[in-house]
Structure formats: C-alpha cells, structure tokens
Design a protein around this motif. Structure first.
Motif, mmCIF file in Angstrom:
data_model
loop_
_atom_site.group_PDB
_atom_site.id
_atom_site.type_symbol
_atom_site.label_atom_id
_atom_site.label_comp_id
_atom_site.label_asym_id
_atom_site.label_seq_id
_atom_site.Cartn_x
_atom_site.Cartn_y
_atom_site.Cartn_z
ATOM 1 N N THR A 58 0.853 -1.126 -0.028
ATOM 2 C CA THR A 58 0.005 0.063 -0.173
ATOM 3 C C THR A 58 0.834 1.310 -0.033
ATOM 4 N N TRP A 59 0.408 2.261 -0.916
ATOM 5 C CA TRP A 59 1.285 3.218 -1.229
ATOM 6 C C TRP A 59 0.440 4.535 -0.748
ATOM 7 N N LYS A 60 0.587 5.213 0.266
ATOM 8 C CA LYS A 60 -0.036 6.477 0.677
ATOM 9 C C LYS A 60 0.287 7.760 0.226
ATOM 10 N N GLU A 72 -4.451 6.840 -2.604
ATOM 11 C CA GLU A 72 -3.794 5.714 -1.806
ATOM 12 C C GLU A 72 -3.733 4.670 -3.120
ATOM 13 N N GLU A 74 -2.888 0.474 -4.108
ATOM 14 C CA GLU A 74 -2.701 -0.741 -3.658
ATOM 15 C C GLU A 74 -2.183 -1.536 -4.637
ATOM 16 N N THR A 76 -0.458 -5.010 -6.224
ATOM 17 C CA THR A 76 0.068 -6.643 -6.279
ATOM 18 C C THR A 76 1.159 -6.785 -7.329
ATOM 19 N N LYS A 92 -13.818 6.095 0.307
ATOM 20 C CA LYS A 92 -13.016 5.649 -0.780
ATOM 21 C C LYS A 92 -13.680 5.636 -2.034
ATOM 22 N N THR A 157 4.206 9.004 -3.399
ATOM 23 C CA THR A 157 3.723 8.380 -2.076
ATOM 24 C C THR A 157 4.906 7.714 -1.438
ATOM 25 N N LYS A 159 5.476 3.960 0.956
ATOM 26 C CA LYS A 159 5.185 2.624 1.242
ATOM 27 C C LYS A 159 4.625 2.522 2.753
ATOM 28 N N GLN A 160 3.424 2.026 2.957
ATOM 29 C CA GLN A 160 2.788 2.054 4.213
ATOM 30 C C GLN A 160 3.275 0.787 4.927
#
Length: 160
Positions: A58-60, A72, A74, A76, A92, A157, A159-160
């Motif tokens: 997840t990148w915020k 945000e 996501e 994969t 969202k 962003t 990474k979370q």
C-alpha cells in the motif's frame, strides 16, 4: 444522497491542485559547513548489486495538502488500484484500476499500466485514461500524474 462524499472529493482535488502549486522544493539543500569533500560520487559495490524496486503493498500519498484526504495505491504483483480517500479514510472512491508488468531490473522503474476502463467508467471519480504511466524513485516512492478539473498534479507516495 451522495452530496457529502462528492463535495469532499472535489475539495480534495482542489487541495491537491493548490498543494502542488505551492511546492517550491528543488534540489536538496547544500551543506552549510563549507566542507570540501569530494564532489563526485564514487561507485560502490552496492550500486552494482541494485535490485528492482519491490512495489507490492500500500502506497499513501505524501504530498496531499490535507490531513484527511489523499490518494492511496494498492499494488500487487500484476495490478494497481488507486483510490481517492477522504473523511480520514472512511470514504474511498476508485480512481484507477489496471494491470502492469513489474520492472525486472534495477533502474527500470518506469512502467505503463493498462486500465480496466469498464471498472473506472462505473466510478464517478474514475480516470478516463486507457493507460497510465508510473514511476518509482527512492525519494518520491511510486508516483503518477492525476488531472482533475483542468489541474494536473504529480502524486508522490510512501510505502505503508
């Protein structure tokens, strides 16, 4: 019925646009010590052993002009889904959904995602683009351009 989420998202879009206009950061500040250390970077062994970026997770957004509204992503192994997030995470809305091929070598950190146009068309705030270009750098994380209401912003962003 959907006036509050729509108003919040429009406010977020404006905040993103205005936040980008106020960004005056440029090159990193130079050292105030006046040190005369070598000005050229010497190659190290770690540079030759660089690997492609690990994009999965997840990148915020880090450059939002609001504390309760951001984008945000996501990611994969083969998909990217980006949401407009508002109401401090309670709301969202889909902005981007697409597939991609992950970079497979160091320095190859630019790629194009093929959009799921049907999914995005069903979202009020979905992108109308068939493809979207993404970049990864250590300083900006995963980034992409977003255009809303005639204003284009580069979303950065972490990474979370």
């Amino acid at each position: 019925m959907h006036k509050k989420p729509i108003a919040t998202v429009i406010a977020a879009i404006l905040a993103l646009g205005l936040g980008a206009c106020g960004n005056t950061s440029g090159a990193p500040a130079s050292s105030a010590t006046g040190s005369t250390q070598s000005q050229t970077a010497q190659p190290t062994e770690t540079e030759s052993a660089e690997q492609p970026a690990n994009l999965i997770g997840t990148w915020k957004q880090t450059n939002s002009n609001s504390t309760d509204t951001w984008m945000e992503a996501e990611i994969t192994a083969d998909t990217i889904t980006i949401q407009w997030v508002s109401d401090n995470g309670d709301t969202k809305s889909l902005y981007w959904k697409g597939t991609y091929t992950a970079p497979d070598k160091a320095g190859d950190w630019k790629w194009t995602s093929q959009g799921d146009t049907a999914a995005m068309q069903a979202s009020l705030l979905g992108s109308q683009d068939a493809t979207k270009d993404f970049t990864y750098t250590e300083t900006d994380g995963v980034s992409w351009e977003t255009t809303a209401m005639g204003t284009t912003v580069t979303v950065k962003t972490a990474k979370q």
